[in-house]
Design an enzyme around this catalytic site. Structure first.
Site, PDB file in Angstrom:
ATOM      1  CB  THR A 118       3.269   4.058   3.410  1.00 42.89           C
ATOM      2  OG1 THR A 118       4.532   4.729   3.499  1.00 42.89           O
ATOM      3  CG2 THR A 118       2.200   5.044   2.946  1.00 42.89           C
ATOM      4  CD  GLU A 119      -0.268   0.143   0.931  1.00 46.45           C
ATOM      5  OE1 GLU A 119      -1.377   0.127   1.497  1.00 46.45           O
ATOM      6  OE2 GLU A 119      -0.123   0.427  -0.261  1.00 46.45           O
ATOM      7  CB  SER A 120       0.044  -2.392   7.356  1.00 46.03           C
ATOM      8  OG  SER A 120       1.411  -2.790   7.378  1.00 46.03           O
ATOM      9  CE1 TYR A 205       0.926   3.444  -0.175  1.00 45.50           C
ATOM     10  CE2 TYR A 205       1.694   3.708  -2.428  1.00 45.50           C
ATOM     11  CZ  TYR A 205       1.564   2.932  -1.291  1.00 45.50           C
ATOM     12  OH  TYR A 205       2.077   1.651  -1.267  1.00 45.50           O
TER      13      TYR A 205
END
Length: 222
Positions: A118-120, A205
């Site tokens: 999800t982040e990168s 998120y």
């Protein structure tokens, strides 16, 4: 009594008349070949002595006293052949680091992978507009606090991100939603709103990460 040397025979003084030679004296002959062999024997003996000294007293033998040819190190030869290349999917490229971090900090490996995705999207060189860096999108101040020296180093980034997640899970007594909200929006905002902040980005998120975790667990049970 005084006497003159002229009264003593020539042979007594060792003098020779013209054309005479000593008894057993050999005729003159070329010495070129024996001289060459002698020089070779002397050189061989000298080299043996130098090498023996080098072995017995290595600290006392100067390199310049040895033949340059003897000092030349062997040149290694290595031959490699690449017959095929198998690409590793991005989602599995960091499994070793994820398992290590999970074991060390007691954080579920599926949760770490879901946060990373999800982040990168598994991009070790990712940099957000806010300045978050690497696979786990660490903010610079958090990275420094966690001892990261190179946030673009995959292992350092994953280990630090998992450690931070572990802290947040401990802070919220295992509540994954609150830990994720704090990871995204900060513990201050979670405390201010008493739960997941109403920010659209944070809401999205938390939902995305929890969905990925649930999906991975369902896939393992099939």
């Amino acid at each position: 009594m005084l006497f003159s040397s002229t009264d003593i025979p020539c042979d007594y003084l060792g003098a020779r008349r013209t054309g005479d030679r000593r008894k057993g004296e050999r005729r003159k002959q070329s010495r070129a070949e024996p001289d060459r062999r002698g020089r070779e024997r002397r050189r061989s003996a000298f080299r043996g002595l130098v090498l023996a000294a080098a072995v017995a007293f290595p600290h006392q033998v100067k390199p310049e006293s040895l033949d340059a040819a003897w000092l030349r190190p062997p040149v290694p030869a290595v031959t490699t052949t690449i017959e095929s290349v198998v690409a590793v999917p991005a989602a599995r490229a960091y499994d070793v680091f994820i398992r290590e971090a999970s074991t060390r900090y007691g954080v579920d490996a599926t949760l770490i992978r879901s946060v990373m995705q999800t982040e990168s999207a598994f991009d070790a060189l990712a940099v957000s507009r806010a300045g978050a860096v690497g696979l786990m999108q660490l903010m610079p101040d958090v990275a420094v606090e966690l001892g990261v020296t190179d946030p673009f180093d995959a292992r350092q980034n994953v280990m630090a991100g998992a450690k931070y997640l572990g802290r947040l899970l401990d802070l919220y007594r295992g509540n994954v939603r609150l830990a994720l909200a704090s990871y995204n929006a900060g513990a201050t905002n979670v405390a201010q709103y008493g739960g997941v902040p109403p920010f659209p980005e944070t809401q999205k998120y938390v939902k995305q990460v929890t969905r990925l975790v649930a999906s991975s667990k369902r896939a393992r049970t099939k």
